[in-house]
Design a protein around this motif. Structure first.
Motif, mmCIF file in Angstrom:
data_model
loop_
_atom_site.group_PDB
_atom_site.id
_atom_site.type_symbol
_atom_site.label_atom_id
_atom_site.label_comp_id
_atom_site.label_asym_id
_atom_site.label_seq_id
_atom_site.Cartn_x
_atom_site.Cartn_y
_atom_site.Cartn_z
ATOM 1 N N UNK A 198 85.605 20.730 43.169
ATOM 2 C CA UNK A 198 86.535 21.772 43.187
ATOM 3 C C UNK A 198 85.655 23.171 43.243
ATOM 4 N N UNK A 199 84.651 23.328 42.449
ATOM 5 C CA UNK A 199 83.655 24.504 42.620
ATOM 6 C C UNK A 199 83.074 24.463 44.246
ATOM 7 N N UNK A 200 82.601 23.231 44.410
ATOM 8 C CA UNK A 200 82.165 23.254 45.911
ATOM 9 C C UNK A 200 83.236 23.669 46.857
ATOM 10 N N UNK A 201 84.382 23.039 46.781
ATOM 11 C CA UNK A 201 85.499 23.316 47.645
ATOM 12 C C UNK A 201 85.761 24.934 47.765
ATOM 13 N N UNK A 202 85.618 25.506 46.750
ATOM 14 C CA UNK A 202 85.829 27.035 46.817
ATOM 15 C C UNK A 202 84.668 27.815 47.089
#
Lengths: 729, 108
Positions: A281-285
């Motif tokens: 999720x961190x990578x997504x954002x």
């Protein structure tokens, strides 16, 4: 393959394991063989669909700009409809490769590992839901469904960590994991609500690949007036979810305790599902982080927390004896590497390390499970030989796992099959486990060139070095130095673990009689070992000496692929020999140090561990006392507040109010009773009495005597006459 | 006849009739003998007859309605007396008494 077919496959990919969960839970929970077969077949179905998608999209250059996916309207929100859907972009595709593959291998491994457990089918049901949730999270195209699957995983991890719930430590660990990650989930939820309030959508593509939206978010000041932009605040809040899920400081405390679950669960949590979800999720954002600004508070927080966690985990891992706990702290540390990489903008390096780490950490956990299994066999063999007819062996002819808390197995409590001090010399007894563990360990340590861990770690170092020491970014410099130190420690504790477990002479009878595990357990180990060695080759820098040339066009594939997610492509870093030398140096240095201390003269039975001579050993062994600190500053005060609340508010105020209310109610009731008795009952009784007396009087008239009747007739006639006279006068 | 009409006003007849009705009524209400009770009824009927004839003769001598009513009343009185006597005899046979106060079998 057409986009429609791929979209359909994306919709279907998470379903088989979720359906398997339902089928096992509802129908086949009595049939062990059937249940595990269903779970594994469902996982393989999911794997096949995911691979079809992956191998259809992996060479598309502009997948990041034009991801494949579909949407349906789901939740009407007044005038608009909240769409949910599925999507595959480069990041998602990478995960579609890694997650089902690791899950499938873990499922196969579990067949052998859990075979003696009485709650075998329940285990496979939860494991299926766990894997299905992660698949759903990977294909989600919006934050809402991602959050739903995120929470489903929270539930599954709770159920699986507390799988041996008759052990107090297990259910406490389950509650701890659930509560700790909940803190992060709360922040994530806040971030989600804030994001929706600002943009009116939760779709990733609409937010993160839309320059206007990002610019507007960056230009809007945050609600609390913190001096940062809305983009920054949302990014920090969403990062809060990552901190919880991926066990970053200060919410790292749940992950080591999660070792209470069965070992395949540890592998799931540490590799394929739970903690990967946080980084995913961190990578997504990441675009949102970028929008917040290159040196913004958001980046600083992410970088500092990541670097600190990397160092924290690495130091603690040095002073642990439990074979799984070393790996748990190692995971915390490696996740810190990834978060720190994101914090300095090394988005691809973080994704790459997550990918390689998933394989070698899954391998290490499954191999450690194999070791534990072997130790238990050995221990059982010994105790069986010593007192024949000993109770507590299962139908399969061996003792249940020590971690499968057997309430009657008295010796299971005295002997800890997970304690590395009880091991030693397993190399000869368990050769496949040894070789695969060695490969996983070397990958974790970043052994140069031939392990995946080296390439991904090197990528992070290269980025940190470039941004820090070349371009002069203070944060990146700090991250670089801390990560180098952590990597040195990583190599050291890995060597320590390998040496204590496998080298030298057996230190206990159990270790001397350990046996190699069954093929359903060793097969996944071998497959994972292959990946732990070679998966790193997908992202070798083009200008890396020799290897870059060997890979030809395939080199740097991952970077080009994943970096296409971003609005602006990061400039490719020129090859720099310094971080590579650092990377090689710390890996070999740490391993050599470990070799000198542990492998040259392996521990003898009864000999104390050399790290205990360190002055900081107690501090490290007790995990920097974080748990004790949290107990002091959070748990104890909260408990005190709760006790006082119970005493003062509940017993003192609420109970009083209730008692008063009761008394008042009793009064009112009495009043009503009185009213009822006097007025209502009295009145109706009076009416009754009146008619009764009237009747009595009428009865008196009924004498049966004709003269009386005549008299009353006469009176009536006179009365009527009088009436008419009066009326018509 | 004309003299008689001139000499005696209507109200004299009405007074006699009323007196006769009251005597009959008293007999019906107060006598302890069922036969006397029946005789009281006859008196009251005859008081009514006097009224009918007196009103006819003084007010509408041209028509014969008053005579007809009187004749009807006489016939009905005779029939009533016959039924009443039969009832009394029947009651006497069962109870050996014709005291109306003791005849309360019709009481509920």
């Amino acid at each position: 393959m057409s986009h429609e077919t791929l979209t359909t496959l994306l919709w279907l990919a998470p379903l088989p394991p979720i359906l398997a969960f339902a089928v096992i839970a509802l129908f086949t929970n009595r049939y062990r063989q059937t249940s595990s077969t269903i779970a594994v077949l469902a996982m393989i179905a999911s794997l096949v669909m995911s691979f079809i998608v992956f191998f259809s999209v992996w060479q598309m250059k502009d997948l990041g700009k034009k991801p494949i996916g579909g949407q349906i309207g789901w939740l009407p929100t007044g005038e608009t409809v909240l769409n949910i859907g599925v999507v595959v972009d480069p990041l998602g595709a990478t995960f579609l490769f890694m997650v089902p593959l690791a899950c499938t291998l873990i499922f196969i491994y579990s067949i052998g590992y859990m075979s003696a457990d009485p709650r075998y089918t329940r285990f496979f049901a939860y494991l299926s839901l766990f894997a299905g949730s992660m698949m759903g999270l990977v294909v989600s195209d919006n934050l809402l469904t991602l959050f739903i699957f995120w929470e489903l995983m929270g539930f599954c991890s709770y159920s699986l960590i507390g799988f041996f719930y008759q052990k107090p430590s297990a259910y406490k660990a389950a509650v701890k994991a659930f509560m700790t990650t909940r803190v992060g989930d709360m922040l994530l939820l806040l971030g989600m609500v804030y994001l929706y309030a600002q943009t009116g959508t939760l779709n990733f593509h609409a937010i993160l690949h839309n320059e206007e939206v990002l610019k507007e978010l960056a230009a809007t000041p945050a609600v609390l007036g913190l001096g940062i932009s809305a983009a920054g605040l949302i990014a920090i809040l969403i990062f809060g979810g990552t901190v919880g899920k991926s066990a970053q400081w200060p919410l790292h405390v749940w992950l080591p305790d999660a070792m209470e679950g069965p070992t395949p669960v540890s592998a799931m949590i540490h590799a394929a599902t739970m903690v990967s979800a946080g980084i995913f999720m961190l990578l997504r954002f990441f675009p949102l982080l970028l929008a917040a600004g290159e040196h913004s508070a958001a980046f600083t927080i992410v970088g500092l927390i990541g670097a600190f966690t990397a160092f924290l985990g690495a130091t603690i891992a040095v002073a642990q004896y439990d074979i799984k706990r070393v790996l748990a702290f190692s995971t915390i540390s490696q996740l810190g590497f990834m978060v720190a990489a994101v914090g300095i903008g090394a988005y691809v390096a973080a994704a790459f390390h997550l990918l390689t780490h998933a394989f070698f950490k899954a391998l290490l956990f499954l191999a450690s499970g194999s070791v534990i299994h072997g130790m238990e066999h050995g221990h059982h063999h010994v105790s069986h030989a010593h007192h024949s007819g000993h109770e507590g062996h299962s139908a399969h002819g061996h003792a249940p796992h020590g971690e499968h808390a057997d309430p009657t197995g008295d010796d299971a409590h005295a002997f800890d099959p997970q304690d590395m001090r009880n091991m030693g010399g397993l190399r000869a007894r368990m050769p496949i486990t040894f070789v695969t563990f060695l490969i996983g360990g070397l990958a974790l340590a970043g052994f140069p060139f031939i392990t995946a861990g080296f390439w991904s770690k090197d990528e992070i170092f290269a980025d940190a070095y470039y941004h820090g020491l070349v371009k002069g970014d203070g944060l990146a410099t700090l991250v670089f130095l801390v990560l180098v130190a952590s990597a040195l420690l990583t190599a050291f504790y890995t060597m320590r673990q390998i040496a204590m477990t496998f080298l030298g002479q057996p230190r206990t009878e159990a270790a001397a009689h350990a046996t190699e595990s069954v093929p359903s357990m060793t097969f996944p180990l071998i497959v994972l070992a292959v990946f732990a060695l070679f998966i790193g080759f997908i992202n070798i820098p083009k200008d890396f000496p020799i290897f870059g040339a060997l890979m030809g066009d395939g080199a740097f594939w991952l970077k080009n692929f994943i970096a296409s997610m971003l609005l602006e492509k990061p400039e490719p870093l020129a090859f720099n020999i310094v971080p590579v030398l650092f990377s090689i140096g710390v890996a070999l240095g740490g391993l050599a140090l470990g070799w000198l201390v542990y492998a040259r003269h392996p521990l003898q039975a009864g000999q104390t561990d050399p790290v205990e001579k360190l002055p900081v050993f107690d501090f490290l062994h007790h995990r920097w006392y974080w748990d004790e600190l949290y107990r002091k500053i959070f748990i104890n005060p909260l408990q005190a507040i709760a006790d006082n609340y119970s005493r003062v508010v509940d017993k003192g105020v609420i109970d009083r109010i209730l008692e008063g209310g009761y008394a008042l109610g009793a009064r009112v009731t009495q009043g009503f009773a009185e009213f009822d008795r006097v007025v209502i009952t009295g009145f109706s009784d009076a009416v009754g009495r009146f008619f009764r007396s009237l009747g009595d009087w009428g009865r008196e008239l009924q004498t049966g005597q004709v003269q009386n009747y005549l008299l009353s007739g006469l009176i009536m006639v006179i009365a009527i006459l009088a009436f008419f006279l009066f009326l018509f006068q | 006849m004309q003299n008689l009409l001139n000499g005696i006003p209507l109200w004299w007849y009405l007074v006699v009739s009323a007196a006769l009705f009251c005597i009959g009524l008293y007999g019906v209400l107060a006598r302890k003998n069922a036969i006397a009770l029946l005789m009281g009824v006859e008196l009251m009927l005859n008081a009514a007859n006097i009224n009918l004839l007196a009103f006819w003769r003084y007010l509408t001598p041209a028509s014969s309605g008053g005579l007809a009513f009187a004749a009807f009343v006489l016939v009905i009185a005779a029939a009533e007396a016959a039924v009443g006597l039969a009832l009394i005899i029947s009651v006497y046979r069962i109870t050996r008494s014709i005291d109306p106060e003791k005849l309360d079998q019709m009481k509920l």
